[in-house]
Design an enzyme around this catalytic site. Structure first.
Site, PDB file in Angstrom:
ATOM      1  CG  ASP A  18      -1.796   1.223   1.341  1.00  0.00           C
ATOM      2  OD1 ASP A  18      -2.398   1.594   0.309  1.00  0.00           O
ATOM      3  OD2 ASP A  18      -1.905   1.834   2.424  1.00  0.00           O
ATOM      4  CB  SER A  19       0.241   4.783  -0.648  1.00  0.00           C
ATOM      5  OG  SER A  19      -0.960   4.857   0.101  1.00  0.00           O
ATOM      6  CE1 TYR A  50       2.542   5.438  -3.564  1.00  0.00           C
ATOM      7  CE2 TYR A  50       1.332   3.553  -4.450  1.00  0.00           C
ATOM      8  CZ  TYR A  50       2.511   4.094  -3.970  1.00  0.00           C
ATOM      9  OH  TYR A  50       3.629   3.309  -3.892  1.00  0.00           O
ATOM     10  CB  CYS A  81      -3.106   0.504  -2.423  1.00  0.00           C
ATOM     11  SG  CYS A  81      -3.198   2.242  -2.915  1.00  0.00           S
ATOM     12  CG  ASN A  82      -9.550   0.568  -2.737  1.00  0.00           C
ATOM     13  OD1 ASN A  82     -10.448  -0.132  -3.166  1.00  0.00           O
ATOM     14  ND2 ASN A  82      -9.197   0.547  -1.466  1.00  0.00           N
ATOM     15  CB  THR A  83      -4.917   4.800  -5.223  1.00  0.00           C
ATOM     16  OG1 THR A  83      -5.808   5.369  -4.269  1.00  0.00           O
ATOM     17  CG2 THR A  83      -4.461   5.856  -6.202  1.00  0.00           C
ATOM     18  CD  GLU A 161      -0.456   6.981   6.336  1.00  0.00           C
ATOM     19  OE1 GLU A 161       0.581   7.085   7.016  1.00  0.00           O
ATOM     20  OE2 GLU A 161      -0.734   5.953   5.692  1.00  0.00           O
ATOM     21  CB  CYS A 196      -9.568   4.662   0.388  1.00  0.00           C
ATOM     22  SG  CYS A 196      -7.923   5.165   0.967  1.00  0.00           S
ATOM     23  CB  THR A 197      -6.680  -0.030   2.239  1.00  0.00           C
ATOM     24  OG1 THR A 197      -5.567   0.735   1.749  1.00  0.00           O
ATOM     25  CG2 THR A 197      -7.116  -1.005   1.168  1.00  0.00           C
ATOM     26  CG  HIS A 198      -5.042   5.213   4.254  1.00  0.00           C
ATOM     27  ND1 HIS A 198      -4.453   4.658   3.150  1.00  0.00           N
ATOM     28  CD2 HIS A 198      -4.026   5.651   5.045  1.00  0.00           C
ATOM     29  CE1 HIS A 198      -3.135   4.763   3.254  1.00  0.00           C
ATOM     30  NE2 HIS A 198      -2.845   5.361   4.387  1.00  0.00           N
TER      31      HIS A 198
HETATM   32  N1  DGL Z   1      -4.768   3.397   0.791  1.00  0.00           N
HETATM   33  C1  DGL Z   1      -4.841   3.824  -0.553  1.00  0.00           C
HETATM   34  C2  DGL Z   1      -6.111   3.375  -1.238  1.00  0.00           C
HETATM   35  O1  DGL Z   1      -6.653   2.392  -0.904  1.00  0.00           O
HETATM   36  C3  DGL Z   1      -4.610   5.245  -0.893  1.00  0.00           C
HETATM   37  C4  DGL Z   1      -4.089   6.225   0.043  1.00  0.00           C
HETATM   38  C5  DGL Z   1      -3.265   7.249  -0.697  1.00  0.00           C
HETATM   39  O2  DGL Z   1      -3.833   8.231  -1.214  1.00  0.00           O
HETATM   40  O3  DGL Z   1      -2.074   7.022  -0.793  1.00  0.00           O
HETATM   41  O4  DGL Z   1      -6.592   3.978  -2.146  1.00  0.00           O
END
Ligand code: DGL
Length: 291
Positions: A18-19, A50, A81-83, A161, A196-198
């Site tokens: 992931d990012s 990301y 990471c979805n992105t 974060e 988004c995994t965050h």
């Molecule tokens: N955790 C990432 C996702 O699932 C993105 C977070 C980021 O913007 O880096 O999209």
């Protein structure tokens, strides 16, 4: 062709990236679904976020992160990471044709479609994920009558974060981003997918902002199930002693090993990451790497 041209073996770890720390929410589900497996997690913390970067840049970053993991002999790659899944899944699957490469979007779309009665689904993601439309396409493939409302909530990444997952700032951000959902009245979605995994660590403030009547899902559990199915299909599951043969004390505990890599701030990765993973991470367990 990527760095690993040899066939994967069951005893090797599963690579997850992931990012930042968000993918640890997926790792948590993976650990629980696959307790006998070892994992190697990479958080590209130096280059986060990301979600506000161009597709070209995200693909480049994803390939570099994946090269690092594949060079360390993983047997499967999970893009937590979805992105990165939205931008780079085809490129990663082509580069590592010999490995199972699994993203989080298709599993997340499946969870959303399975839980929605009305077919009206809100997708909360980063700017890049929402603008790219990959989630909408996945949902419509599974459920052509669905109506998808994408909402970019980029600030949630920084809040997660930072560890600001509750309190006034998180609540105000959620209320502001999710106004369109509350304003939709009877036409409101009945399902909100955290794309988004965050975002799963912010679920309580998101739930409070959308109010009752909307279910909230994320892709962690369905991604873990997809990884398990794929490893089984390829004969790559790491065999563990049957439940009855293990000491009682270890029956509920994850038994595999997890190694962590981060491209910046190992101490910060450990302290914030522990919350996402649901178990402590020590700063000296996190290896600092450069991509
Ligand atoms: N955790 C990432 C996702 O699932 C993105 C977070 C980021 O913007 O880096 O999209």
């Amino acid at each position: 062709m990527g760095p690993a041209s040899q066939a994967p073996r069951a005893t090797r770890p599963i690579g997850v990236f992931d990012s930042g720390v968000g993918g640890l929410s997926v790792l948590r589900a993976l650990r629980s679904a696959l307790p006998g497996e070892d994992f190697l997690y990479l958080g590209d913390t130096a280059r986060l976020p990301y979600g506000t970067k161009s597709e070209h840049t995200v693909v480049r970053y994803a390939l570099q992160a994946a090269d690092e993991l594949v060079g360390r002999e993983i047997k499967c790659l999970v893009i937590a990471c979805n992105t990165a899944s939205a931008a780079a899944l085809p490129a990663l699957q082509e580069r590592y044709a010999e490995l199972p490469v699994i993203g989080v979007i298709e599993p997340g779309a499946r969870a959303a479609c399975a839980g929605s009665v009305s077919g009206r689904i809100a997708v909360l993601g980063t700017e890049s994920t929402v603008q790219g439309g990959a989630y909408t396409r996945s949902i419509l493939r599974l459920r052509p009558d669905a109506q998808v409302l994408g909402i970019a909530c980029s600030l949630f990444v920084a809040l997660a974060e930072e560890g600001w997952t509750d309190g006034a700032v998180a609540s105000a951000a959620a209320a502001r981003y999710l106004t369109p959902l509350r304003a939709a009245g009877p036409a409101a979605p009945d399902m909100v997918v955290l794309a988004c995994t965050h975002f799963p660590v912010l679920e309580p403030v998101i739930a409070a902002a959308v109010g009752p009547g909307m279910r909230i899902v994320d892709s962690a559990a369905t991604t873990a199930a997809a990884v398990r199915t794929e490893l089984q299909r390829r004969g790559l599951l790491h065999r563990v002693a049957p439940e009855a043969a293990r000491p009682v004390a270890s029956r509920d505990a994850p038994r595999g090993r997890v190694d962590f890599l981060a491209t910046d701030g190992p101490a910060r990765f450990a302290s914030v990451g522990s919350r996402f993973l649901g178990e402590p991470i020590a700063a000296d367990e996190v290896e600092l790497i450069d991509l």
